[in-house]
Design a protein around this motif. Structure first.
Motif, PDB file in Angstrom:
ATOM      1  N   SER A   1      15.610 -29.350 -26.513  1.00 14.91           N
ATOM      2  CA  SER A   1      14.922 -30.135 -27.533  1.00 14.91           C
ATOM      3  C   SER A   1      15.779 -30.272 -28.779  1.00 14.91           C
ATOM      4  O   SER A   1      16.512 -29.362 -29.168  1.00 14.91           O
ATOM      5  N   SER A   2      15.668 -31.421 -29.405  1.00 15.96           N
ATOM      6  CA  SER A   2      16.408 -31.631 -30.647  1.00 15.96           C
ATOM      7  C   SER A   2      15.625 -31.126 -31.858  1.00 15.96           C
ATOM      8  O   SER A   2      16.166 -31.009 -32.947  1.00 15.96           O
ATOM      9  N   THR A   3      14.357 -30.790 -31.645  1.00 19.58           N
ATOM     10  CA  THR A   3      13.527 -30.269 -32.724  1.00 19.58           C
ATOM     11  C   THR A   3      13.814 -28.778 -32.889  1.00 19.58           C
ATOM     12  O   THR A   3      13.696 -28.007 -31.925  1.00 19.58           O
ATOM     13  N   LEU A   4      14.180 -28.389 -34.076  1.00 14.59           N
ATOM     14  CA  LEU A   4      14.579 -27.007 -34.333  1.00 14.59           C
ATOM     15  C   LEU A   4      13.452 -26.023 -34.045  1.00 14.59           C
ATOM     16  O   LEU A   4      13.688 -24.968 -33.441  1.00 14.59           O
ATOM     17  N   ALA A   5      12.244 -26.355 -34.443  1.00 15.67           N
ATOM     18  CA  ALA A   5      11.123 -25.439 -34.238  1.00 15.67           C
ATOM     19  C   ALA A   5      10.872 -25.193 -32.751  1.00 15.67           C
ATOM     20  O   ALA A   5      10.648 -24.052 -32.326  1.00 15.67           O
ATOM     21  N   VAL A   6      10.910 -26.249 -31.951  1.00 16.51           N
ATOM     22  CA  VAL A   6      10.710 -26.106 -30.506  1.00 16.51           C
ATOM     23  C   VAL A   6      11.841 -25.278 -29.904  1.00 16.51           C
ATOM     24  O   VAL A   6      11.624 -24.418 -29.049  1.00 16.51           O
ATOM     25  N   HIS A   7      13.052 -25.525 -30.364  1.00 21.18           N
ATOM     26  CA  HIS A   7      14.219 -24.788 -29.888  1.00 21.18           C
ATOM     27  C   HIS A   7      14.073 -23.299 -30.176  1.00 21.18           C
ATOM     28  O   HIS A   7      14.345 -22.450 -29.322  1.00 21.18           O
ATOM     29  N   GLN A   8      13.636 -22.962 -31.362  1.00 18.40           N
ATOM     30  CA  GLN A   8      13.477 -21.559 -31.747  1.00 18.40           C
ATOM     31  C   GLN A   8      12.367 -20.873 -30.949  1.00 18.40           C
ATOM     32  O   GLN A   8      12.536 -19.748 -30.471  1.00 18.40           O
ATOM     33  N   VAL A   9      11.248 -21.565 -30.794  1.00 18.23           N
ATOM     34  CA  VAL A   9      10.139 -20.994 -30.029  1.00 18.23           C
ATOM     35  C   VAL A   9      10.556 -20.795 -28.573  1.00 18.23           C
ATOM     36  O   VAL A   9      10.251 -19.767 -27.959  1.00 18.23           O
ATOM     37  N   ALA A  10      11.251 -21.761 -28.021  1.00 16.74           N
ATOM     38  CA  ALA A  10      11.703 -21.656 -26.634  1.00 16.74           C
ATOM     39  C   ALA A  10      12.629 -20.461 -26.453  1.00 16.74           C
ATOM     40  O   ALA A  10      12.518 -19.722 -25.465  1.00 16.74           O
ATOM     41  N   PHE A  11      13.535 -20.247 -27.391  1.00 16.72           N
ATOM     42  CA  PHE A  11      14.458 -19.121 -27.307  1.00 16.72           C
ATOM     43  C   PHE A  11      13.694 -17.794 -27.309  1.00 16.72           C
ATOM     44  O   PHE A  11      13.965 -16.910 -26.490  1.00 16.72           O
ATOM     45  N   VAL A  12      12.729 -17.673 -28.184  1.00 19.10           N
ATOM     46  CA  VAL A  12      11.941 -16.438 -28.275  1.00 19.10           C
ATOM     47  C   VAL A  12      11.100 -16.238 -27.009  1.00 19.10           C
ATOM     48  O   VAL A  12      11.012 -15.117 -26.491  1.00 19.10           O
ATOM     49  N   VAL A  13      10.517 -17.300 -26.502  1.00 16.27           N
ATOM     50  CA  VAL A  13       9.703 -17.188 -25.292  1.00 16.27           C
ATOM     51  C   VAL A  13      10.557 -16.793 -24.094  1.00 16.27           C
ATOM     52  O   VAL A  13      10.160 -15.940 -23.293  1.00 16.27           O
ATOM     53  N   VAL A  14      11.736 -17.383 -23.957  1.00 15.14           N
ATOM     54  CA  VAL A  14      12.628 -17.020 -22.848  1.00 15.14           C
ATOM     55  C   VAL A  14      13.005 -15.548 -22.944  1.00 15.14           C
ATOM     56  O   VAL A  14      12.965 -14.810 -21.941  1.00 15.14           O
ATOM     57  N   LEU A  15      13.369 -15.079 -24.135  1.00 11.88           N
ATOM     58  CA  LEU A  15      13.706 -13.663 -24.299  1.00 11.88           C
ATOM     59  C   LEU A  15      12.515 -12.768 -24.003  1.00 11.88           C
ATOM     60  O   LEU A  15      12.661 -11.714 -23.370  1.00 11.88           O
ATOM     61  N   ALA A  16      11.327 -13.163 -24.449  1.00 11.54           N
ATOM     62  CA  ALA A  16      10.125 -12.357 -24.208  1.00 11.54           C
ATOM     63  C   ALA A  16       9.800 -12.272 -22.719  1.00 11.54           C
ATOM     64  O   ALA A  16       9.457 -11.190 -22.218  1.00 11.54           O
ATOM     65  N   VAL A  17       9.910 -13.374 -22.009  1.00 11.22           N
ATOM     66  CA  VAL A  17       9.623 -13.375 -20.572  1.00 11.22           C
ATOM     67  C   VAL A  17      10.638 -12.496 -19.839  1.00 11.22           C
ATOM     68  O   VAL A  17      10.258 -11.703 -18.962  1.00 11.22           O
ATOM     69  N   LEU A  18      11.899 -12.611 -20.188  1.00 12.66           N
ATOM     70  CA  LEU A  18      12.916 -11.780 -19.537  1.00 12.66           C
ATOM     71  C   LEU A  18      12.724 -10.301 -19.865  1.00 12.66           C
ATOM     72  O   LEU A  18      12.868  -9.436 -18.986  1.00 12.66           O
ATOM     73  N   ALA A  19      12.383  -9.990 -21.111  1.00 10.08           N
ATOM     74  CA  ALA A  19      12.146  -8.588 -21.491  1.00 10.08           C
ATOM     75  C   ALA A  19      10.933  -8.039 -20.740  1.00 10.08           C
ATOM     76  O   ALA A  19      10.956  -6.908 -20.247  1.00 10.08           O
ATOM     77  N   ASP A  20       9.880  -8.843 -20.641  1.00 10.48           N
ATOM     78  CA  ASP A  20       8.686  -8.409 -19.909  1.00 10.48           C
ATOM     79  C   ASP A  20       9.008  -8.177 -18.440  1.00 10.48           C
ATOM     80  O   ASP A  20       8.598  -7.180 -17.859  1.00 10.48           O
ATOM     81  N   THR A  21       9.759  -9.094 -17.862  1.00 16.38           N
ATOM     82  CA  THR A  21      10.083  -8.991 -16.440  1.00 16.38           C
ATOM     83  C   THR A  21      11.001  -7.813 -16.146  1.00 16.38           C
ATOM     84  O   THR A  21      10.747  -7.041 -15.222  1.00 16.38           O
ATOM     85  N   LEU A  22      12.060  -7.682 -16.910  1.00 15.78           N
ATOM     86  CA  LEU A  22      13.087  -6.695 -16.583  1.00 15.78           C
ATOM     87  C   LEU A  22      12.831  -5.317 -17.167  1.00 15.78           C
ATOM     88  O   LEU A  22      13.202  -4.312 -16.554  1.00 15.78           O
ATOM     89  N   VAL A  23      12.216  -5.246 -18.337  1.00 18.89           N
ATOM     90  CA  VAL A  23      12.030  -3.943 -18.981  1.00 18.89           C
ATOM     91  C   VAL A  23      10.617  -3.405 -18.750  1.00 18.89           C
ATOM     92  O   VAL A  23      10.441  -2.309 -18.223  1.00 18.89           O
ATOM     93  N   VAL A  24       9.628  -4.184 -19.117  1.00 22.01           N
ATOM     94  CA  VAL A  24       8.251  -3.688 -19.052  1.00 22.01           C
ATOM     95  C   VAL A  24       7.821  -3.459 -17.610  1.00 22.01           C
ATOM     96  O   VAL A  24       7.400  -2.360 -17.240  1.00 22.01           O
ATOM     97  N   ARG A  25       7.929  -4.485 -16.782  1.00 20.59           N
ATOM     98  CA  ARG A  25       7.379  -4.382 -15.426  1.00 20.59           C
ATOM     99  C   ARG A  25       8.255  -3.580 -14.476  1.00 20.59           C
ATOM    100  O   ARG A  25       7.756  -3.060 -13.484  1.00 20.59           O
TER     101      ARG A  25
END
Length: 100
Positions: A36-60
């Motif tokens: 996305s060219s929208t900065l806010a969407v880009h930032q949210v997407a980055f945080v969500v991707v990191l959160a999903v990976l952290a949940d998958t690899l660390v938590v679960r």
């Protein structure tokens, strides 16, 4: 029935690949928002991707099995609450007395 540790290992062995694959697919899907060219969407997407990976690899994969190992027989407390007619994993008398 298997011991608590054997049950944790068996569960992780049989479901770990599914959990990891599902997390990777979700991270990949959310990473599409990084284009996305929208900065806010880009930032949210980055945080969500990191959160999903952290949940998958660390938590679960690490925290849940570690907490289950610490809880020991208490992992199976719902089975002690079932009726005698239904299938259940019997707990020791000490654990059963603590629940009731």
């Amino acid at each position: 029935g298997a011991s608590n540790d054997d049950a944790i290992v068996s569960g992780l062995r049989s479901n770990g690949g599914v959990i990891t694959t599902a997390g990777a697919i979700m991270a990949l899907a959310f990473s599409g928002l990084l284009a996305s060219s929208t900065l806010a969407v880009h930032q949210v997407a980055f945080v969500v991707v990191l959160a999903v990976l952290a949940d998958t690899l660390v938590v679960r994969m690490l925290l849940v099995p570690a907490v289950m190992a610490l809880l020991g027989e208490w992992n199976w407390w719902p089975t002690a609450m079932r009726d005698a007619d239904g299938p259940y994993l019997p707990l020791s008398e000490k654990s059963r007395a603590a629940l009731l």
